[in-house]
Motif scaffolding. Structure first.
Motif, PDB file in Angstrom:
ATOM      1  N   TYR A  78      66.184  18.165  63.689  1.00 13.88           N
ATOM      2  CA  TYR A  78      67.058  16.996  63.610  1.00 13.88           C
ATOM      3  C   TYR A  78      66.352  15.733  64.098  1.00 13.88           C
ATOM      4  CZ  TYR A  78      71.187  19.731  62.434  1.00 13.88           C
ATOM      5  OH  TYR A  78      72.095  20.530  61.779  1.00 13.88           O
ATOM      6  N   GLN A  79      65.405  15.891  64.992  1.00 14.64           N
ATOM      7  CA  GLN A  79      64.709  14.712  65.504  1.00 14.64           C
ATOM      8  C   GLN A  79      63.868  14.025  64.439  1.00 14.64           C
ATOM      9  OE1 GLN A  79      62.870  14.874  69.439  1.00 14.64           O
ATOM     10  NE2 GLN A  79      63.958  16.793  69.801  1.00 14.64           N
ATOM     11  N   PHE A  80      63.447  14.767  63.429  1.00 18.58           N
ATOM     12  CA  PHE A  80      62.723  14.118  62.334  1.00 18.58           C
ATOM     13  C   PHE A  80      63.612  13.096  61.631  1.00 18.58           C
ATOM     14  CE2 PHE A  80      60.187  18.135  62.431  1.00 18.58           C
ATOM     15  CZ  PHE A  80      58.971  17.542  62.730  1.00 18.58           C
ATOM     16  N   GLY A  81      64.898  13.384  61.549  1.00 21.30           N
ATOM     17  CA  GLY A  81      65.810  12.439  60.922  1.00 21.30           C
ATOM     18  C   GLY A  81      66.256  11.316  61.826  1.00 21.30           C
ATOM     19  N   THR A  82      66.373  11.608  63.129  1.00 22.67           N
ATOM     20  CA  THR A  82      66.881  10.577  64.038  1.00 22.67           C
ATOM     21  C   THR A  82      65.786   9.645  64.546  1.00 22.67           C
ATOM     22  OG1 THR A  82      66.656  12.134  65.889  1.00 22.67           O
ATOM     23  CG2 THR A  82      68.818  12.006  64.791  1.00 22.67           C
ATOM     24  N   ASN A  83      64.686  10.219  65.034  1.00 23.65           N
ATOM     25  CA  ASN A  83      63.644   9.403  65.663  1.00 23.65           C
ATOM     26  C   ASN A  83      62.426   9.151  64.783  1.00 23.65           C
ATOM     27  OD1 ASN A  83      65.257   9.485  67.910  1.00 23.65           O
ATOM     28  ND2 ASN A  83      64.009  10.974  69.016  1.00 23.65           N
ATOM     29  N   TRP A  84      62.222  10.003  63.774  1.00 20.01           N
ATOM     30  CA  TRP A  84      60.999   9.903  62.973  1.00 20.01           C
ATOM     31  C   TRP A  84      61.321   9.901  61.483  1.00 20.01           C
ATOM     32  CZ3 TRP A  84      57.135   8.615  65.983  1.00 20.01           C
ATOM     33  CH2 TRP A  84      57.173   8.993  67.324  1.00 20.01           C
ATOM     34  N   SER A  85      62.293   9.093  61.097  1.00 17.11           N
ATOM     35  CA  SER A  85      62.743   9.081  59.703  1.00 17.11           C
ATOM     36  C   SER A  85      61.675   8.545  58.756  1.00 17.11           C
ATOM     37  CB  SER A  85      64.019   8.245  59.573  1.00 17.11           C
ATOM     38  OG  SER A  85      63.794   6.914  60.002  1.00 17.11           O
ATOM     39  N   VAL A  86      60.860   7.587  59.197  1.00 15.04           N
ATOM     40  CA  VAL A  86      59.799   7.066  58.332  1.00 15.04           C
ATOM     41  C   VAL A  86      58.758   8.155  58.072  1.00 15.04           C
ATOM     42  CG1 VAL A  86      58.005   5.320  58.089  1.00 15.04           C
ATOM     43  CG2 VAL A  86      60.175   4.717  59.176  1.00 15.04           C
ATOM     44  N   PHE A  87      58.399   8.878  59.113  1.00 19.56           N
ATOM     45  CA  PHE A  87      57.480  10.008  58.950  1.00 19.56           C
ATOM     46  C   PHE A  87      58.054  11.039  57.990  1.00 19.56           C
ATOM     47  CE2 PHE A  87      56.548  14.371  60.292  1.00 19.56           C
ATOM     48  CZ  PHE A  87      55.174  14.413  60.120  1.00 19.56           C
ATOM     49  N   ALA A  88      59.331  11.387  58.177  1.00 19.89           N
ATOM     50  CA  ALA A  88      59.967  12.380  57.316  1.00 19.89           C
ATOM     51  C   ALA A  88      59.991  11.916  55.859  1.00 19.89           C
ATOM     52  CB  ALA A  88      61.388  12.667  57.810  1.00 19.89           C
ATOM     53  N   ASP A  89      60.246  10.621  55.657  1.00 20.45           N
ATOM     54  CA  ASP A  89      60.292  10.090  54.289  1.00 20.45           C
ATOM     55  C   ASP A  89      58.908  10.122  53.643  1.00 20.45           C
ATOM     56  OD1 ASP A  89      61.445   8.462  52.024  1.00 20.45           O
ATOM     57  OD2 ASP A  89      59.984   7.018  52.803  1.00 20.45           O
ATOM     58  N   LEU A 395      48.260   8.049  58.754  1.00 19.84           N
ATOM     59  CA  LEU A 395      49.567   7.496  59.117  1.00 19.84           C
ATOM     60  C   LEU A 395      49.670   7.409  60.636  1.00 19.84           C
ATOM     61  CD1 LEU A 395      52.418   6.567  58.231  1.00 19.84           C
ATOM     62  CD2 LEU A 395      53.132   8.975  58.379  1.00 19.84           C
ATOM     63  N   ARG A 396      49.826   6.198  61.142  1.00 17.51           N
ATOM     64  CA  ARG A 396      49.892   5.995  62.590  1.00 17.51           C
ATOM     65  C   ARG A 396      51.275   6.345  63.135  1.00 17.51           C
ATOM     66  NH1 ARG A 396      45.892   3.319  65.283  1.00 17.51           N
ATOM     67  NH2 ARG A 396      44.156   2.645  63.978  1.00 17.51           N
ATOM     68  N   THR A 397      51.279   6.732  64.404  1.00 15.27           N
ATOM     69  CA  THR A 397      52.534   7.082  65.074  1.00 15.27           C
ATOM     70  C   THR A 397      53.478   5.882  65.122  1.00 15.27           C
ATOM     71  OG1 THR A 397      51.330   8.678  66.434  1.00 15.27           O
ATOM     72  CG2 THR A 397      53.513   8.025  67.194  1.00 15.27           C
ATOM     73  N   ALA A 398      52.947   4.703  65.387  1.00 14.78           N
ATOM     74  CA  ALA A 398      53.784   3.504  65.463  1.00 14.78           C
ATOM     75  C   ALA A 398      54.431   3.167  64.128  1.00 14.78           C
ATOM     76  CB  ALA A 398      52.947   2.319  65.941  1.00 14.78           C
ATOM     77  N   GLU A 399      53.848   3.656  63.012  1.00 14.52           N
ATOM     78  CA  GLU A 399      54.400   3.410  61.681  1.00 14.52           C
ATOM     79  C   GLU A 399      55.337   4.525  61.232  1.00 14.52           C
ATOM     80  OE1 GLU A 399      50.814   3.289  59.518  1.00 14.52           O
ATOM     81  OE2 GLU A 399      50.238   1.275  60.151  1.00 14.52           O
ATOM     82  N   SER A 400      55.509   5.556  62.056  1.00 10.48           N
ATOM     83  CA  SER A 400      56.302   6.733  61.680  1.00 10.48           C
ATOM     84  C   SER A 400      57.680   6.747  62.305  1.00 10.48           C
ATOM     85  CB  SER A 400      55.560   8.009  62.106  1.00 10.48           C
ATOM     86  OG  SER A 400      54.260   8.044  61.586  1.00 10.48           O
ATOM     87  N   HIS A 401      57.936   5.822  63.210  1.00  9.58           N
ATOM     88  CA  HIS A 401      59.150   5.850  64.018  1.00  9.58           C
ATOM     89  C   HIS A 401      60.338   5.260  63.277  1.00  9.58           C
ATOM     90  CE1 HIS A 401      61.708   4.371  67.493  1.00  9.58           C
ATOM     91  NE2 HIS A 401      61.572   5.663  67.741  1.00  9.58           N
ATOM     92  N   SER A 402      61.533   5.776  63.589  1.00  9.77           N
ATOM     93  CA  SER A 402      62.768   5.215  63.032  1.00  9.77           C
ATOM     94  C   SER A 402      63.037   3.840  63.630  1.00  9.77           C
ATOM     95  CB  SER A 402      63.957   6.135  63.333  1.00  9.77           C
ATOM     96  OG  SER A 402      63.754   7.415  62.810  1.00  9.77           O
ATOM     97  N   PRO A 403      63.647   2.951  62.872  1.00 12.68           N
ATOM     98  CA  PRO A 403      63.957   1.608  63.401  1.00 12.68           C
ATOM     99  C   PRO A 403      65.198   1.629  64.291  1.00 12.68           C
ATOM    100  CG  PRO A 403      64.670   1.778  61.129  1.00 12.68           C
ATOM    101  CD  PRO A 403      63.976   3.073  61.446  1.00 12.68           C
TER     102      PRO A 403
END
Length: 472
Positions: A78-89, A395-403
């Motif tokens: 679930y954290q991929f959708g909440t905190n790391w949605s850009v990474f998941a996408d 892909l950088r970590t700072a670019e993977s985080h949800s807004p």
């Protein structure tokens, strides 16, 4: 409350916290499932009741551990959708199918046969029950296969392209699944799981031997666990060496950070820094205790091999050496301590004093959680060494985080900490209680007339059970 906090670092810490809880359960259940399969196979092959007694003692512990691993793993997804949605996408077209394969090939096997393994012995017969136990063990290995393939692709990405939306898309599934670091990580992690389980089983056996050295099940646990330590610990050291060579080839900045090596153009062979304090600001390791030549020998298998330091890479690409310098050394130290225990046990076994050596038993009790510490240290080294990327070099970590704001991440982090310590703390307490109960014959659970299988000696009837004579 969380004003001034970086939401990316909060999200990273939240994921690290949940993974640290989660990883100990698969590491334990992978090894324990195989141990249970071996115990039941030995019982069917030899007819010795002690193997089934030991199986019954550990199968309840496996059930609780497996359930806690499943629950903690679902939370992470679930954290991929909440905190790391850009990474998941961005990575979904590649990682999504691989995660689905894990569910289809591993979780379905485990879930489909777990009920038979736990409750079906009287109903399906010994042959089918043993088959179910083996399938569950295979399922745990399949799960490790796919999860480590996913993680390894993030470390050494291969076989991908990009679509117009900037998403990773698969171009060569073989290259994606069997990426350059995957075989090394798979072997390293599976051996770590076996060692972790061996020291838990051996520690529990030692605990009961210290109370009653004539307990047959405790003797079996202790002996089998120490054989595993003796055999697997040197294999793990060899696998770790090969993994290190692979990491040097594909992630040289990680190796430099692990070794606290900063100089970009250091001439001549590299020493091994046993201890020191890496200073990321000054770009050097303070108070270093070095052994000349040994760093090059270990890392390149050559006395004059040269290793790039962190200053050979852009500063924004440096992993944090202050953490992984120590986690790596802790992992290696535990590995050699496990080897030492295995060699000590061999000496005592040759002397015929394996079950009478109270100092060895005390050492096993003290070392029983060491495998978990080593696994977590290894995971921290691997994941922090990949920073500042989620997909290494791409892909950088700072670019993977949800807004999302820091307050949202921080609030859920506090909730996770409270719930995890309450829920999983209770689960671990229950597991420890099960471990602390003295192993005993399970007469009421073992069939009186085991199913005969060609080439397999049937287990003895209840009347044929014997209890060790304390006077012997």
């Amino acid at each position: 409350m969380f004003d001034g906090f970086d939401p990316v670092n909060l999200a990273r810490f939240q994921f690290a916290f949940t993974v640290a809880f989660h990883i100990i359960f698969p590491a334990f259940s992978i090894g324990l499932a195989s141990f249970l399969a071996v115990l039941e196979g030995l019982w069917l092959a030899t007819g010795k009741a002690v193997y089934m007694d030991t199986f019954k003692h550990w199968v309840k512990i496996f059930a609780v551990s497996f359930g806690m691993g499943v629950v903690s793993g679902i939370v992470m997804s679930y954290q991929f959708g909440t905190n790391w949605s850009v990474f998941a996408d961005k990575t979904g077209p590649v990682l999504g199918p691989m995660m689905a394969y894990e569910v289809l090939s591993a979780f379905f096997l485990e879930a489909g046969f777990l009920g038979i393994m736990l409750f079906g012995q009287k109903r399906v017969g010994n042959g089918l029950h043993f088959f179910a136990t083996v399938v569950v063990a295979i399922g745990t290995l399949f799960s490790a296969f796919w999860i480590l393939s996913v993680n390894s692709w993030m470390q050494t990405p291969q076989g991908y392209g990009f679509n117009a939306a900037g998403q990773f898309i698969p171009e060569d599934w073989w290259a994606i699944v069997f990426n350059p670091s995957f075989p090394y990580r798979l072997v390293h992690m599976v051996l770590a799981a076996y060692l972790t389980t061996a020291f838990i089983v051996g520690g529990v056996g030692a605990f009961h031997l210290l109370r009653n050295r004539y307990n047959a099940s405790a003797q079996t646990m202790f002996s089998m666990a120490l054989w595993m330590a003796l055999i697997v610990a040197p294999l793990q050291i060899l696998a770790g060496d090969q993994h290190g060579l692979n990491t040097l080839e594909h992630q040289p900045a990680k190796i430099a950070a692990m070794e606290g090596h900063f100089e970009a153009n250091a001439k001549g062979p590299m020493p091994l820094t046993l201890f020191g304090i890496p200073d990321m600001q000054e770009g050097r390791t303070k108070y270093a205790l070095d052994i000349p030549y040994l760093g090059s020998l270990i890392l390149t298998h050559s006395l004059d091999g040269e290793i790039k330091g962190l200053k050979a890479f852009p500063r924004e690409d440096w992993p944090d050496s202050t953490v992984i310098f120590w986690t790596f050394r802790a992992m290696v130290a535990i590995g050699f301590a496990m080897l030492g225990i295995g060699l000590w046990s061999l000496v005592q076994r040759i002397r015929g004093r394996l079950h009478e050596s109270t100092w060895l038993q005390r050492a096993m009790v003290a070392m029983s959680p060491a495998g978990f510490v080593a696994v977590i240290c290894g995971w921290v080294t691997t994941e922090m060494g990949r920073q500042p990327y989620t997909v290494y070099g791409v892909l950088r970590t700072a670019e993977s985080h949800s807004p999302i704001a820091a307050a949202g991440v921080g609030g859920s982090l506090i909730a996770f900490v409270i719930v995890y310590f309450l829920l999983f703390g209770a689960g671990m307490f229950y597991i420890l209680r099960l471990m602390s109960k003295e192993p005993r014959p399970f007469e009421e659970d073992v069939p009186r007339q085991p199913t005969r299988t060609a080439g397999i000696t049937p287990a003895p009837s209840l009347e044929a059970r014997t209890v060790p004579d304390p006077a012997e």
